[in-house]
Design a protein around this motif. Sequence first.
Motif, PDB file in Angstrom:
ATOM      1  N   ALA A 105       0.829  -1.206   0.000  1.00  0.00           N
ATOM      2  CA  ALA A 105       0.000   0.000   0.000  1.00  0.00           C
ATOM      3  C   ALA A 105       0.862   1.254   0.000  1.00  0.00           C
ATOM      4  N   LEU A 106       1.951   1.237   0.773  1.00  0.00           N
ATOM      5  CA  LEU A 106       2.863   2.382   0.795  1.00  0.00           C
ATOM      6  C   LEU A 106       3.598   2.512  -0.532  1.00  0.00           C
ATOM      7  N   ARG A 107       4.087   1.392  -1.062  1.00  0.00           N
ATOM      8  CA  ARG A 107       4.837   1.450  -2.314  1.00  0.00           C
ATOM      9  C   ARG A 107       3.990   2.010  -3.458  1.00  0.00           C
ATOM     10  N   HIS A 108       2.747   1.592  -3.551  1.00  0.00           N
ATOM     11  CA  HIS A 108       1.866   2.122  -4.594  1.00  0.00           C
ATOM     12  C   HIS A 108       1.602   3.614  -4.381  1.00  0.00           C
ATOM     13  N   ALA A 109       1.352   4.010  -3.133  1.00  0.00           N
ATOM     14  CA  ALA A 109       0.989   5.397  -2.848  1.00  0.00           C
ATOM     15  C   ALA A 109       2.126   6.368  -3.128  1.00  0.00           C
ATOM     16  N   LEU A 110       3.372   5.922  -2.957  1.00  0.00           N
ATOM     17  CA  LEU A 110       4.513   6.811  -3.198  1.00  0.00           C
ATOM     18  C   LEU A 110       4.529   7.333  -4.631  1.00  0.00           C
ATOM     19  N   ARG A 111       3.976   6.580  -5.549  1.00  0.00           N
ATOM     20  CA  ARG A 111       3.949   7.019  -6.951  1.00  0.00           C
ATOM     21  C   ARG A 111       3.083   8.263  -7.145  1.00  0.00           C
ATOM     22  N   GLU A 112       2.137   8.479  -6.209  1.00  0.00           N
ATOM     23  CA  GLU A 112       1.260   9.653  -6.301  1.00  0.00           C
ATOM     24  C   GLU A 112       1.767  10.823  -5.458  1.00  0.00           C
ATOM     25  N   ARG A 113       2.955  10.690  -4.892  1.00  0.00           N
ATOM     26  CA  ARG A 113       3.652  11.758  -4.174  1.00  0.00           C
ATOM     27  C   ARG A 113       2.832  12.321  -2.989  1.00  0.00           C
ATOM     28  N   PRO A 114       2.585  11.499  -1.981  1.00  0.00           N
ATOM     29  CA  PRO A 114       1.916  12.011  -0.779  1.00  0.00           C
ATOM     30  C   PRO A 114       2.751  13.106  -0.125  1.00  0.00           C
ATOM     31  N   ASP A 115       2.083  14.060   0.498  1.00  0.00           N
ATOM     32  CA  ASP A 115       2.791  15.188   1.114  1.00  0.00           C
ATOM     33  C   ASP A 115       3.616  14.743   2.315  1.00  0.00           C
ATOM     34  N   LEU A 116       3.149  13.718   3.020  1.00  0.00           N
ATOM     35  CA  LEU A 116       3.831  13.253   4.225  1.00  0.00           C
ATOM     36  C   LEU A 116       3.602  11.756   4.376  1.00  0.00           C
ATOM     37  N   VAL A 117       4.663  11.028   4.720  1.00  0.00           N
ATOM     38  CA  VAL A 117       4.504   9.635   5.135  1.00  0.00           C
ATOM     39  C   VAL A 117       5.120   9.482   6.512  1.00  0.00           C
ATOM     40  N   LYS A 118       4.524   8.602   7.338  1.00  0.00           N
ATOM     41  CA  LYS A 118       4.995   8.450   8.716  1.00  0.00           C
ATOM     42  C   LYS A 118       5.232   6.969   9.056  1.00  0.00           C
ATOM     43  N   PRO A 119       6.352   6.425   8.610  1.00  0.00           N
ATOM     44  CA  PRO A 119       6.679   5.035   8.946  1.00  0.00           C
ATOM     45  C   PRO A 119       7.365   4.936  10.308  1.00  0.00           C
ATOM     46  N   ASN A 120       7.292   3.745  10.904  1.00  0.00           N
ATOM     47  CA  ASN A 120       8.170   3.462  12.035  1.00  0.00           C
ATOM     48  C   ASN A 120       9.416   2.754  11.498  1.00  0.00           C
ATOM     49  N   ALA A 121      10.305   2.349  12.386  1.00  0.00           N
ATOM     50  CA  ALA A 121      11.573   1.774  11.929  1.00  0.00           C
ATOM     51  C   ALA A 121      11.361   0.486  11.139  1.00  0.00           C
ATOM     52  N   GLU A 122      10.470  -0.378  11.626  1.00  0.00           N
ATOM     53  CA  GLU A 122      10.215  -1.637  10.921  1.00  0.00           C
ATOM     54  C   GLU A 122       9.633  -1.379   9.534  1.00  0.00           C
ATOM     55  N   GLU A 123       8.731  -0.414   9.438  1.00  0.00           N
ATOM     56  CA  GLU A 123       8.116  -0.097   8.146  1.00  0.00           C
ATOM     57  C   GLU A 123       9.125   0.528   7.194  1.00  0.00           C
ATOM     58  N   LEU A 124      10.043   1.317   7.750  1.00  0.00           N
ATOM     59  CA  LEU A 124      11.121   1.869   6.926  1.00  0.00           C
ATOM     60  C   LEU A 124      11.992   0.758   6.357  1.00  0.00           C
ATOM     61  N   ALA A 125      12.357  -0.177   7.224  1.00  0.00           N
ATOM     62  CA  ALA A 125      13.206  -1.281   6.784  1.00  0.00           C
ATOM     63  C   ALA A 125      12.512  -2.105   5.707  1.00  0.00           C
ATOM     64  N   GLU A 126      11.237  -2.366   5.897  1.00  0.00           N
ATOM     65  CA  GLU A 126      10.473  -3.124   4.914  1.00  0.00           C
ATOM     66  C   GLU A 126      10.402  -2.380   3.581  1.00  0.00           C
ATOM     67  N   ALA A 127      10.224  -1.059   3.648  1.00  0.00           N
ATOM     68  CA  ALA A 127      10.060  -0.267   2.426  1.00  0.00           C
ATOM     69  C   ALA A 127      11.323  -0.248   1.575  1.00  0.00           C
TER      70      ALA A 127
END
Length: 315
Positions: free
Chosen positions: A169-191
């Motif tokens: 869901a995050l990977r797809h959304a990044l293509r539309e250039r969200p103004d802000l994303v708020k991951p935690n460390a685990e989500e950052l590592a996964e991304a």
Amino acid sequence: MILTVTPNPSLDRTYEIPSLDRGEVVRAVGERVDPGGKGVNVSRAVTAAGRRTVAVLPLGGAPGALVADLLDAQGIEVASVPVAGATRSNVALAEADGVLTKINAPGPELSAAEQEALLDTVRRHAPGADWIACCGSLPRGLAPSWYADLVARAHVAGVRIALDTSGPALRHALRERPDLVKPNAEELAEAVGRPLATVGDALKAAEELRARGAGTVLASLGADGQLLVDGDGARFGSAPVALVRSNVGAGDASLAGFLLAGGRGAEALASAVAHGAAAVRLPGSVMPGPAELDPGAVTVTARIPLDRPLSEPAT
């Protein structure tokens, strides 16, 4: 006004227990029942700050009706979308030493008509919003590109959008250039597809998310603090917490604090850190109000401690 979107809300039961002993009868010393879901928690934190919010969420069955009643009792305006399936019920076990065990149910499967009704409800409320905060996992039935569609629609309406999700869901959304994303460390590592062992590793991962489309990255690093990476560079914020009662919703409180302070710059980062630190000192998923905040304990700096090991390395 901050509009929140929670596609997979929940009814959250939190039990405070001395310790978790598998196979034994465990007697709780405290119990809470709260409306749950990341976006719901953001709305609760915004309301605790005395600001207006509208919570958009699909609700079904007896658990959904109780979620609506609990939100109404807290003075939160709910824009609900009726669904055939029952809203999920989650359980959290908070041990005395701060260890938290969460059991999250999958939630209902949304039909095509229910999905479109959810998007239409967001569209109707978007014109009055300063920010749209889209938060949490997607329920069964929603494609991984659902958030991307929502980001695109928000930008057409001229509204800034904050996204707190992970995985496809995050990977797809990044293509539309969200103004802000708020991951935690685990989500950052996964991304980014690699482990993070230091604050410097987290910084590189946040910069990579910006290169892939995120306007701003607000990364929660748990007890180690928070990173803000935007077009002006990077900043690091932290605050000491002597006793952690529950970290349920702490990241959501941080996002609310960031948006409440304007959603940009060092002042917003300081507000995010203060809200997150206050949240972990409270039971269950209680959201902090002004009385629980300690802004004087927050430190924000442009000197990032790159070599500092993360207390909980993300794999």
